[in-house]
Design a protein around this motif. Structure first.
Motif, PDB file in Angstrom:
ATOM      1  N   ARG A  95     -69.202  37.753  42.857  1.00  0.00           N
ATOM      2  CA  ARG A  95     -69.611  36.349  42.924  1.00  0.00           C
ATOM      3  C   ARG A  95     -69.711  35.855  44.363  1.00  0.00           C
ATOM      4  NH1 ARG A  95     -65.914  36.122  38.696  1.00  0.00           N
ATOM      5  NH2 ARG A  95     -64.286  35.273  40.053  1.00  0.00           N
ATOM      6  N   ASN A  96     -68.842  36.353  45.224  1.00  0.00           N
ATOM      7  CA  ASN A  96     -68.807  35.900  46.622  1.00  0.00           C
ATOM      8  C   ASN A  96     -69.415  36.919  47.582  1.00  0.00           C
ATOM      9  OD1 ASN A  96     -67.407  33.523  45.869  1.00  0.00           O
ATOM     10  ND2 ASN A  96     -65.480  34.665  45.835  1.00  0.00           N
ATOM     11  N   ARG A  97     -70.245  37.810  47.060  1.00  0.00           N
ATOM     12  CA  ARG A  97     -70.726  38.951  47.840  1.00  0.00           C
ATOM     13  C   ARG A  97     -71.481  38.558  49.111  1.00  0.00           C
ATOM     14  NH1 ARG A  97     -73.578  38.161  43.346  1.00  0.00           N
ATOM     15  NH2 ARG A  97     -75.868  38.157  43.378  1.00  0.00           N
ATOM     16  N   ASP A  99     -71.180  35.833  51.085  1.00  0.00           N
ATOM     17  CA  ASP A  99     -70.246  35.398  52.126  1.00  0.00           C
ATOM     18  C   ASP A  99     -69.374  36.553  52.605  1.00  0.00           C
ATOM     19  OD1 ASP A  99     -71.158  32.800  52.160  1.00  0.00           O
ATOM     20  OD2 ASP A  99     -69.608  32.044  50.813  1.00  0.00           O
ATOM     21  N   CYS A 105     -63.411  38.627  53.755  1.00  0.00           N
ATOM     22  CA  CYS A 105     -62.575  37.857  52.820  1.00  0.00           C
ATOM     23  C   CYS A 105     -61.949  36.683  53.559  1.00  0.00           C
ATOM     24  CB  CYS A 105     -61.481  38.753  52.242  1.00  0.00           C
ATOM     25  SG  CYS A 105     -60.162  37.848  51.390  1.00  0.00           S
TER      26      CYS A 105
END
Length: 206
Positions: A95-97, A99, A105
């Protein structure tokens, strides 16, 4: 809910802007002026809410902690089984790939930077990892793996951080998906096997 309750306060806007800038630029490279510009505040108005950058950092860490707790609570509520909840954790990488590929992270990068600076807040930032660790351990406990629950929680947490670090280094979106698929397959092996189907009872002669 009234319109006033939905509009972020000036302090909230500052913390939101600082959160984004700390993630994208890093804590050390983000200045007071950068944050003030992001929220279109004069220096005097800015200092009314925060006197030092460390004060802002503490507020950002608190914001991230609150968001993490809310996210974990939603996974607990919305996912039916411990494995489903653990999948939610793994799929967070997908979902956050975008960024993650660009900035890494948000928790890991902040912890690493504060450790290099020997900053007093590094322990507070690391507590967000503690939130994930506790929650993951609970899921493995519910799978009947209490003896190894903490080790499994740390394994999955470490694996997710490794994926984020390498995705950031190589900017490889396909790598993230492959690794999450492997985690999902591994989680499937942890599901306790169903017991043998019960045979129907034979009718006895009356």
């Amino acid at each position: 809910m009234s319109a006033a309750e939905t509009v972020p306060s000036t302090r909230e806007r500052i913390v939101e802007a600082a959160d984004t800038l700390f993630y994208q630029r890093g804590f050390e490279k983000t200045s007071f002026a950068d944050i003030a510009d992001a929220v279109s505040l004069s220096r005097g108005n800015f200092y009314y809410h925060f006197r030092t950058k460390d004060d802002i950092l503490a507020a950002v860490i608190a914001l991230r902690s609150d968001r993490t707790q809310s996210m974990l609570a939603s996974w607990t509520q919305d996912a039916a089984t411990p494995v489903d909840r653990l999948r939610c954790f793994a799929e967070m990488l997908v979902r956050n790939r975008h960024d993650i590929q660009r900035y890494g992270c948000p928790v890991g990068t902040l912890c690493a930077e504060l450790a290099k600076l020997d900053h007093p807040a590094q322990g507070d930032a690391g507590m967000i990892f503690g939130q994930f660790r506790d929650w993951l351990r609970t899921q493995f406990n519910e799978l009947g793996l209490a003896q190894h629950a903490d080790a499994l929680a740390m394994h999955l947490l470490a694996r997710s951080q490794g994926i984020a670090a390498l995705a950031n280094a190589f900017h490889d979106e396909a790598f993230i998906q492959r690794e999450v698929d492997l985690i999902t397959a591994w989680l499937a092996t942890l599901v306790p096997p169903a017991g043998p189907a019960q045979r129907p009872r034979r009718k006895t002669a009356s």
